[in-house]
Design a protein around this motif. Structure first.
Motif, PDB file in Angstrom:
ATOM      1  N   HIS A 180       0.857  -1.192   0.000  1.00 18.97           N
ATOM      2  CA  HIS A 180       0.000   0.000   0.000  1.00 18.97           C
ATOM      3  C   HIS A 180       0.887   1.233   0.000  1.00 18.97           C
ATOM      4  CE1 HIS A 180       0.907   0.896   4.255  1.00 18.97           C
ATOM      5  NE2 HIS A 180       0.994  -0.421   4.348  1.00 18.97           N
ATOM      6  N   SER A 181       0.256   2.380  -0.131  1.00 23.59           N
ATOM      7  CA  SER A 181       0.984   3.634   0.041  1.00 23.59           C
ATOM      8  C   SER A 181       1.010   3.965   1.530  1.00 23.59           C
ATOM      9  CB  SER A 181       0.280   4.762  -0.725  1.00 23.59           C
ATOM     10  OG  SER A 181       0.819   6.010  -0.359  1.00 23.59           O
ATOM     11  N   PRO A 182       2.187   4.161   2.124  1.00 25.62           N
ATOM     12  CA  PRO A 182       2.228   4.456   3.562  1.00 25.62           C
ATOM     13  C   PRO A 182       1.562   5.790   3.874  1.00 25.62           C
ATOM     14  CG  PRO A 182       4.379   4.795   2.580  1.00 25.62           C
ATOM     15  CD  PRO A 182       3.525   4.168   1.518  1.00 25.62           C
ATOM     16  N   SER A 183       0.709   5.795   4.872  1.00 26.48           N
ATOM     17  CA  SER A 183      -0.005   7.031   5.219  1.00 26.48           C
ATOM     18  C   SER A 183       0.911   8.044   5.900  1.00 26.48           C
ATOM     19  CB  SER A 183      -1.191   6.712   6.142  1.00 26.48           C
ATOM     20  OG  SER A 183      -0.733   6.215   7.395  1.00 26.48           O
ATOM     21  N   ALA A 184       1.983   7.564   6.524  1.00 30.60           N
ATOM     22  CA  ALA A 184       2.930   8.442   7.217  1.00 30.60           C
ATOM     23  C   ALA A 184       4.326   8.194   6.657  1.00 30.60           C
ATOM     24  CB  ALA A 184       2.909   8.187   8.720  1.00 30.60           C
ATOM     25  N   PRO A 185       4.716   8.904   5.598  1.00 26.57           N
ATOM     26  CA  PRO A 185       5.997   8.609   4.941  1.00 26.57           C
ATOM     27  C   PRO A 185       7.207   8.851   5.827  1.00 26.57           C
ATOM     28  CG  PRO A 185       4.979  10.584   4.024  1.00 26.57           C
ATOM     29  CD  PRO A 185       3.955   9.938   4.894  1.00 26.57           C
ATOM     30  N   ASN A 186       7.065   9.626   6.903  1.00 26.49           N
ATOM     31  CA  ASN A 186       8.232   9.864   7.758  1.00 26.49           C
ATOM     32  C   ASN A 186       8.643   8.630   8.556  1.00 26.49           C
ATOM     33  OD1 ASN A 186       5.905  10.187   9.520  1.00 26.49           O
ATOM     34  ND2 ASN A 186       7.274  11.110  11.042  1.00 26.49           N
ATOM     35  N   VAL A 187       7.754   7.628   8.659  1.00 25.14           N
ATOM     36  CA  VAL A 187       8.144   6.379   9.335  1.00 25.14           C
ATOM     37  C   VAL A 187       7.990   5.186   8.397  1.00 25.14           C
ATOM     38  CG1 VAL A 187       7.644   7.203  11.661  1.00 25.14           C
ATOM     39  CG2 VAL A 187       5.829   6.104  10.358  1.00 25.14           C
ATOM     40  N   ALA A 188       7.839   5.449   7.104  1.00 19.96           N
ATOM     41  CA  ALA A 188       7.632   4.357   6.149  1.00 19.96           C
ATOM     42  C   ALA A 188       8.860   3.490   5.989  1.00 19.96           C
ATOM     43  CB  ALA A 188       7.226   4.920   4.797  1.00 19.96           C
ATOM     44  N   GLN A 189      10.042   4.005   6.383  1.00 10.61           N
ATOM     45  CA  GLN A 189      11.256   3.227   6.195  1.00 10.61           C
ATOM     46  C   GLN A 189      11.394   2.110   7.231  1.00 10.61           C
ATOM     47  OE1 GLN A 189      13.480   6.894   6.645  1.00 10.61           O
ATOM     48  NE2 GLN A 189      14.696   5.986   8.237  1.00 10.61           N
ATOM     49  N   ILE A 190      10.486   2.016   8.178  1.00 10.01           N
ATOM     50  CA  ILE A 190      10.524   0.914   9.139  1.00 10.01           C
ATOM     51  C   ILE A 190       9.947  -0.329   8.469  1.00 10.01           C
ATOM     52  CG2 ILE A 190       9.825   0.127  11.420  1.00 10.01           C
ATOM     53  CD1 ILE A 190       9.197   3.075  12.053  1.00 10.01           C
ATOM     54  N   LYS A 191      10.740  -1.366   8.335  1.00  7.73           N
ATOM     55  CA  LYS A 191      10.281  -2.598   7.715  1.00  7.73           C
ATOM     56  C   LYS A 191      10.194  -3.693   8.768  1.00  7.73           C
ATOM     57  CE  LYS A 191      10.503  -0.294   3.969  1.00  7.73           C
ATOM     58  NZ  LYS A 191       9.296   0.355   3.503  1.00  7.73           N
ATOM     59  N   GLN A 192       9.396  -4.679   8.473  1.00  9.81           N
ATOM     60  CA  GLN A 192       9.181  -5.777   9.414  1.00  9.81           C
ATOM     61  C   GLN A 192      10.516  -6.409   9.799  1.00  9.81           C
ATOM     62  OE1 GLN A 192       6.496  -8.731   8.024  1.00  9.81           O
ATOM     63  NE2 GLN A 192       6.434  -9.846   9.938  1.00  9.81           N
ATOM     64  N   GLY A 193      10.719  -6.540  11.090  1.00 10.19           N
ATOM     65  CA  GLY A 193      11.916  -7.201  11.595  1.00 10.19           C
ATOM     66  C   GLY A 193      13.134  -6.302  11.686  1.00 10.19           C
ATOM     67  N   GLU A 194      13.001  -5.015  11.312  1.00  6.22           N
ATOM     68  CA  GLU A 194      14.138  -4.111  11.372  1.00  6.22           C
ATOM     69  C   GLU A 194      14.004  -3.175  12.574  1.00  6.22           C
ATOM     70  OE1 GLU A 194      15.072  -3.835   6.587  1.00  6.22           O
ATOM     71  OE2 GLU A 194      14.361  -2.083   7.674  1.00  6.22           O
ATOM     72  N   TYR A 195      15.117  -2.927  13.216  1.00 10.79           N
ATOM     73  CA  TYR A 195      15.125  -2.032  14.371  1.00 10.79           C
ATOM     74  C   TYR A 195      15.173  -0.582  13.894  1.00 10.79           C
ATOM     75  CZ  TYR A 195      16.722   0.462  18.482  1.00 10.79           C
ATOM     76  OH  TYR A 195      16.845   1.359  19.508  1.00 10.79           O
ATOM     77  N   TYR A 196      14.393   0.250  14.541  1.00  6.82           N
ATOM     78  CA  TYR A 196      14.333   1.664  14.190  1.00  6.82           C
ATOM     79  C   TYR A 196      14.472   2.474  15.471  1.00  6.82           C
ATOM     80  CZ  TYR A 196      12.711   5.805  11.628  1.00  6.82           C
ATOM     81  OH  TYR A 196      12.616   7.033  11.020  1.00  6.82           O
ATOM     82  N   PRO A 197      15.622   3.105  15.686  1.00  4.54           N
ATOM     83  CA  PRO A 197      15.864   3.791  16.963  1.00  4.54           C
ATOM     84  C   PRO A 197      15.060   5.077  17.120  1.00  4.54           C
ATOM     85  CG  PRO A 197      17.682   4.169  15.462  1.00  4.54           C
ATOM     86  CD  PRO A 197      16.771   3.181  14.783  1.00  4.54           C
ATOM     87  N   LYS A 198      14.546   5.302  18.312  1.00  4.37           N
ATOM     88  CA  LYS A 198      13.867   6.561  18.645  1.00  4.37           C
ATOM     89  C   LYS A 198      12.866   6.964  17.566  1.00  4.37           C
ATOM     90  CE  LYS A 198      17.845   8.208  21.318  1.00  4.37           C
ATOM     91  NZ  LYS A 198      18.884   9.248  21.459  1.00  4.37           N
ATOM     92  N   MET A 199      11.907   6.106  17.357  1.00  3.52           N
ATOM     93  CA  MET A 199      10.929   6.319  16.292  1.00  3.52           C
ATOM     94  C   MET A 199      10.154   7.614  16.509  1.00  3.52           C
ATOM     95  SD  MET A 199       7.980   3.720  14.949  1.00  3.52           S
ATOM     96  CE  MET A 199       6.751   4.085  16.211  1.00  3.52           C
TER      97      MET A 199
END
Length: 369
Positions: free
Chosen positions: A300-319
């Motif tokens: 789908h198109s991510p509704s919030a592109p500022n956090v779209a780079q978070i992918k399943q199983g990947e760590y994202y610091p200080k989201m």
């Protein structure tokens, strides 16, 4: 068939993906505000408004397709007002209505760059002096050692986010007088070479696409300060391995490697260039949508592109908090679409060929009248 003919046929295949693109783009324009919406589901929902990034990205699309000079004066004036209206008189920052935007440091810096850059392209300026950097510069700008300490504090567990934060600190270096800037640049070069992986040429942690995306973010630092990027031969090897072995589930995963290749200006063997283009075409086709545009993600198109780079199983610091711009449907979005137009031009550039005119672009302004 010679090499040029083969490459031209591949690039024609790219062009066909944009047959109905400009009608979509026209539908994202808001005549009243002068801005552009992020997606079709943004236009139809009162919760969402035209935003800074989408409007600047739409302007970039028009410029890349040689359409700025044909923009009606009224539309140009409305767009200028759109960006000027977003500026805060006290700080000089540019903000959308969504209060969560102010909590994402990367979005705040991007809004400044997008807004100032868009106004310049439109032949205008911000309404208020840009005093924010001089008056509100963080404490780590006070010395090169403090700068390095700040960089040491950035979590590189997700290369994409970490390198984005690293690159954004470059704003303050650019504001310094050239003589004051030199010791900062020296420290920056030393620091980045120290944390670069010598075997891959990449920075930080994460999947290959995440690390290449982080490296793409850092190239802006080198590019703005006119510094050669180290180990470009290793970066190229990593890009080629990634394209061959990883699944590009995000338009950024298609754009970032191509952008890096374009920036590095390497002599790519013909067989590998052909392979790179073929893989890129296959990946872009997966993100083409029925509405004529392109989506950031496969599902789908991510509704919030500022956090779209978070992918399943990947760590994202200080989201950061999500800044929602649409309903997140299976649809095209401005973020992916501006990247698709850039990928097209850079593929032509890698082939050392001039990009052809797209069929619909000459009729664009008639679609919005």
């Amino acid at each position: 068939m010679n090499n040029n003919q083969m490459l031209t046929e591949l690039l024609n295949e790219v062009d066909l993906l944009f047959e109905d693109f400009f009608t979509w783009l026209a539908g994202q324009h808001d005549v009243e505000s002068g801005g552009f919406y992020y997606a079709k589901s943004s236009v139809s929902n009162e919760r969402f408004k035209p935003d800074i990034e989408s409007t600047a990205q739409a302007l970039n699309i028009l410029i890349r397709n040689d359409l700025l000079k044909e923009m009606p004066v009224q539309m140009q004036n409305k767009m200028i007002h759109f960006f000027q209206f977003k500026q805060n008189q006290q700080t000089g920052y540019f903000y959308d209505e969504n209060e969560d935007m102010k909590k994402d440091e990367v979005m705040v810096h991007r809004a400044i760059s997008y807004s100032v850059g868009a106004l310049r392209k439109l032949g205008n300026n911000p309404l208020y002096p840009l005093l924010f950097r001089a008056n509100a510069a963080p404490s780590y700008v006070k010395s090169p050692e403090a700068y390095v300490k700040k960089w040491d504090s950035i979590d590189m567990s997700n290369s994409w986010r970490g390198c984005d934060l690293l690159a954004n600190t470059c704003f303050y270096m650019l504001d310094m007088p050239e003589t004051d800037r030199e010791p900062y640049i020296t420290k920056a070069i030393q620091y980045l070479e120290q944390i670069q992986d010598p075997s891959t040429g990449l920075w930080g942690e994460g999947s290959l696409y995440v690390k290449i995306s982080g490296t793409f973010k850092l190239h802006t630092f080198y590019n703005k300060l006119n510094i050669p990027m180290p180990r470009t031969d290793k970066i190229y090897e990593s890009i080629l391995h990634c394209l061959r072995s990883e699944d590009a589930v995000d338009m950024c995963y298609i754009r970032n490697p191509i952008n890096l290749l374009s920036y590095m200006k390497l002599n790519i063997p013909n067989n590998e260039l052909k392979e790179i283009i073929e893989i890129s075409i296959k990946n872009i086709k997966r993100l083409k949508r029925k509405d004529g545009a392109f989506s950031r993600e496969l599902e789908h198109s991510p509704s919030a592109p500022n956090v779209a780079q978070i992918k399943q199983g990947e760590y994202y610091p200080k989201m950061p908090p999500p800044v929602h711009l649409s309903q997140g449907l299976i649809e095209g979005d401005m973020n992916a679409s501006t990247q698709a137009t850039l990928i097209r031009l850079q593929l032509y550039q890698l082939c050392q060929l001039n990009a052809a005119r797209l069929n619909q672009q000459l009729s664009f302004y008639s679609y919005i009248s």
